[in-house]
Write an enzyme that holds these catalytic residues in place. Structure first.
Site, PDB file in Angstrom:
ATOM      1  N   GLU A 207       0.710   6.226   9.410  1.00 15.86           N
ATOM      2  CA  GLU A 207      -0.083   7.180  10.198  1.00 15.86           C
ATOM      3  C   GLU A 207      -0.641   6.560  11.486  1.00 15.86           C
ATOM      4  O   GLU A 207      -1.170   7.266  12.330  1.00 15.86           O
ATOM      5  CB  GLU A 207      -1.254   7.708   9.354  1.00 15.86           C
TER       6      GLU A 207
ATOM      7  N   THR B  21       6.438   8.557   5.088  1.00 20.20           N
ATOM      8  CA  THR B  21       6.048   7.641   4.031  1.00 20.20           C
ATOM      9  C   THR B  21       5.825   8.483   2.790  1.00 20.20           C
ATOM     10  O   THR B  21       5.533   9.682   2.899  1.00 20.20           O
ATOM     11  CB  THR B  21       4.784   6.836   4.420  1.00 20.20           C
TER      12      THR B  21
ATOM     13  N   LYS C 254       2.952   0.423  -5.080  1.00 23.27           N
ATOM     14  CA  LYS C 254       3.714  -0.210  -4.000  1.00 23.27           C
ATOM     15  C   LYS C 254       4.548  -1.348  -4.573  1.00 23.27           C
ATOM     16  O   LYS C 254       4.018  -2.366  -5.006  1.00 23.27           O
ATOM     17  CB  LYS C 254       2.795  -0.708  -2.889  1.00 23.27           C
TER      18      LYS C 254
ATOM     19  N   TRP D 106       6.822   2.536  -1.466  1.00 27.85           N
ATOM     20  CA  TRP D 106       5.968   3.337  -2.336  1.00 27.85           C
ATOM     21  C   TRP D 106       6.768   4.029  -3.437  1.00 27.85           C
ATOM     22  O   TRP D 106       7.879   4.493  -3.205  1.00 27.85           O
ATOM     23  CB  TRP D 106       5.276   4.423  -1.520  1.00 27.85           C
TER      24      TRP D 106
HETATM   25  P1  AMP Z   1       2.641   2.707   4.537  1.00 24.37           P
HETATM   26  O1  AMP Z   1       2.204   3.814   5.412  1.00 24.37           O
HETATM   27  O2  AMP Z   1       3.714   3.132   3.602  1.00 24.37           O
HETATM   28  O3  AMP Z   1       2.991   1.499   5.293  1.00 24.37           O
HETATM   29  O4  AMP Z   1       1.411   2.282   3.606  1.00 24.37           O
HETATM   30  C1  AMP Z   1       0.130   2.020   4.162  1.00 24.37           C
HETATM   31  C2  AMP Z   1      -0.755   1.497   3.074  1.00 24.37           C
HETATM   32  O5  AMP Z   1      -0.288   0.209   2.631  1.00 24.37           O
HETATM   33  C3  AMP Z   1      -2.186   1.242   3.507  1.00 24.37           C
HETATM   34  O6  AMP Z   1      -2.967   2.428   3.520  1.00 24.37           O
HETATM   35  C4  AMP Z   1      -2.633   0.257   2.441  1.00 24.37           C
HETATM   36  O7  AMP Z   1      -2.985   0.905   1.227  1.00 24.37           O
HETATM   37  C5  AMP Z   1      -1.379  -0.575   2.201  1.00 24.37           C
HETATM   38  N1  AMP Z   1      -1.455  -1.794   3.024  1.00 24.37           N
HETATM   39  C6  AMP Z   1      -0.924  -2.011   4.239  1.00 24.37           C
HETATM   40  N2  AMP Z   1      -1.206  -3.253   4.681  1.00 24.37           N
HETATM   41  C7  AMP Z   1      -1.962  -3.839   3.720  1.00 24.37           C
HETATM   42  C8  AMP Z   1      -2.599  -5.114   3.573  1.00 24.37           C
HETATM   43  N3  AMP Z   1      -2.489  -6.052   4.498  1.00 24.37           N
HETATM   44  N4  AMP Z   1      -3.307  -5.336   2.437  1.00 24.37           N
HETATM   45  C9  AMP Z   1      -3.411  -4.406   1.469  1.00 24.37           C
HETATM   46  N5  AMP Z   1      -2.832  -3.178   1.553  1.00 24.37           N
HETATM   47  C10 AMP Z   1      -2.130  -2.895   2.659  1.00 24.37           C
END
Ligand code: AMP
Length: 541
Positions: free
Chosen positions: A332, A185, A444, A449
């Site tokens: 993660e 990521t 995002k 990202w």
């Molecule tokens: P990724 O590892 O690229 O999927 O990003 C993970 C991050 O996405 C999390 O640490 C959050 O900051 C954001 N995220 C994931 N799910 C949600 C959700 N339901 N509401 C708000 N932010 C989220």
């Protein structure tokens, strides 16, 4: 431990071929939609496994994919890990720098590539001399891309490879702690963070997806898997369908709302998983075409990866009879952490529908095996009262303990097993977690990202620029979009078109800022860092 007792992917991902041999997956790549029954899915994986052995793949080797959601990608999803090698899906939306920076560590020799991405893979192979084989998934496309392929790079056709390879007789017995996949990521520094998943963590995550109070997934479902298989192992849905015998619909590249709705109706889809931007676009398409699609068969959809709006959840329920299950997760943690259906406990089931809606808006309860905590700036536990906020920590069965390769963000993994998620959250007295903010500055956009720092570095290199900050601007369609706030060098000038054109050499178009705001000076914090909090207040929309 006896091998049959180990948590190995081979013990659950092929269960569908035993219990539901007439069912299977529907794949819709550009070369034609097809249905493949589960026993044939299993047979294809075994044939690909022997082809991989023939190509010299050894246990522990990494095999990359650069592909969309389709049946050929599923072949690799099953064959590579069950053979004892490591599946490494690459995010197809990244620019070449990002891809190369990950491959620098993973050193994959073989890359399975969607036919439409061959030019890109050939360019990537030029940057990564250790790549020896590209396996083209789908018929060759004619185009005017790079015609020269470097020496020592062979290109094979996926379907021919399968046709000419016998099925291996048995999958090997592996250690359940063996790494089965690596997913990356984007990192705050612009260098992607890579996380390793083991057979054990993936099996536990997949089992949890099958729990009733997660998303009520069953062998009677037809699942449209919109979430890309290159993002966090497709949230493990391909494996969950293989475990339960649920029919899996794979849409390939075109994820436009009309296509999604056509697939839902044509294949009688009962549930689906995607980021909120996709669901907002689907609602807009439904609005624009009243009566064109009937969603009677769709029971519930999962919206995860970013925060959905209350309006979206309500409108799906009231206008289309579809329950939105809000989910939170991160790469993660293999990656699903919470699911928030309308009601899971007796107490919630007794609530009136508007109160249930309030609970759907929060990210919800951790899946069994995970623990969520919140702490304040002094490291003290914050009360679970639904209003106090703090940094969200997560620990449990499938939470990674470290990044796969040394990464500057690695200090978020604490020695006690807890991961500092970088999110700011509250937890109520029934264990329901709500994301309140993001501690980090990543942007995002459409579920993907964008590193503000990488853009700031590139823009900061422009001779006209004195200081630059890239921040997120809320966007109805994409969730967030980057904007650049720039103070210019004396007597210099810069416009948005020039900025975008120059950035396009290193970034994809969707990663470039949508707006350029020129200011006299950029606010700084007491330690001399750019004060993004103030900037966000100054330029809220
Ligand atoms: P990724 O590892 O690229 O999927 O990003 C993970 C991050 O996405 C999390 O640490 C959050 O900051 C954001 N995220 C994931 N799910 C949600 C959700 N339901 N509401 C708000 N932010 C989220």
């Amino acid at each position: 431990m006896n091998p049959s007792r180990r948590l190995l992917l081979k013990h659950l991902a092929f269960r569908a071929s035993e219990i539901s041999p007439l069912d299977g997956l529907v794949s819709a790549p550009p070369d034609g939609e097809c249905f493949i029954a589960w026993p044939e899915v299993a047979d294809r994986a075994k044939r690909l496994a022997s082809a991989l052995v023939e190509l010299g793949v050894q246990p522990g080797n990494r095999v990359a994919t650069l592909a969309f959601n389709d049946h050929r990608h599923i072949d690799a999803y099953l064959a590579v890990p069950c053979l004892g090698a490591t599946l490494h899906p690459i995010n197809v939306r990244w620019n070449l720098d990002e891809m190369a920076s990950v491959l620098e560590h993973t050193r994959d020799r073989i890359v399975f590539v969607d036919a439409s991405l061959m030019d890109r893979a050939i360019a990537l192979a030029d940057r990564c001399p250790w790549i020896e084989h590209l396996v083209r998934m789908g018929p060759a496309e004619t185009g005017d891309g790079p015609s020269t392929v470097r020496a020592n790079l062979s290109i094979t056709d996926h379907d021919e490879l399968l046709a000419s390879s016998p099925a291996i007789t048995e999958w090997p017995d592996l250690d359940e702690h063996e790494i089965m996949a690596m997913c990356s990521t984007s990192g705050t520094t612009g260098v992607p963070k890579t996380v390793a998943y083991t057979h054990r963590t993936t099996c536990l995550q997949t089992m949890a997806l099958g729990l009733t109070d997660c998303m009520r997934l069953s062998g009677r479902d037809t699942v449209l898997a919109i979430v890309p298989m290159f993002h966090a192992l497709g949230w493990c849905f391909p494996y969950a369908c293989g475990m339960l015998g649920a029919r899996l619909v794979l849409p390939h590249r075109d994820l436009g709302p009309n296509r999604i709705l056509d697939l839902m109706v044509n294949h009688e889809v009962t549930t689906s998983v995607a980021v909120p931007t996709v669901w907002n676009a689907v609602l807009a398409a439904l609005d624009a075409n009243p009566g064109r699609w009937n969603l009677d068969r769709v029971d519930r959809i999962v919206s995860g990866g970013a925060a959905p709006t209350a309006t979206m959840i309500r409108r799906f329920r009231d206008e289309h009879g579809v329950e939105v299950i809000h989910s939170w997760g991160m790469t993660e943690i293999n990656p699903v952490g919470t699911m928030s259906p309308a009601a899971t406990t007796r107490e919630e089931a007794a609530l009136d529908p508007n109160d249930q809606l309030r609970h759907q808006q929060v990210a919800g309860r951790p899946l069994p095996g995970l623990k969520l905590e919140i702490e304040d700036e002094d490291g003290q536990q914050t009360p679970h009262d639904g209003t106090s906020t703090g940094r969200l920590l997560v620990s449990g069965w499938w939470v990674a303990q470290t990044y796969a390769f040394n990464h500057p963000d690695g200090d978020r993994f604490r020695s006690d097993g807890r991961l500092d998620t970088g999110d700011v959250a509250s937890i109520d007295d029934r264990g329901r977690m709500a994301i309140r903010d993001r501690a980090k500055d990543m942007i995002k956009s459409g579920g993907e990202w964008i590193s503000s720092l990488a853009l700031e570095r590139a823009i900061g290199d422009f001779p006209e620029v004195a200081t630059c900050a890239v921040i997120a601007r809320p966007d109805d369609r994409w969730g967030e979009r980057p904007i650049a706030v720039v103070s210019l060098a004396p007597a210099a000038s810069l416009d948005l078109a020039t900025l975008q054109t120059r950035l396009a050499q290193a970034f994809e178009r969707w990663q470039c800022p949508d707006d350029l705001i020129l200011v006299d000076s950029i606010p700084l914090t007491s330690t001399g860092k750019i004060d993004k909090k103030t900037l966000r207040r100054q330029f809220p929309s």
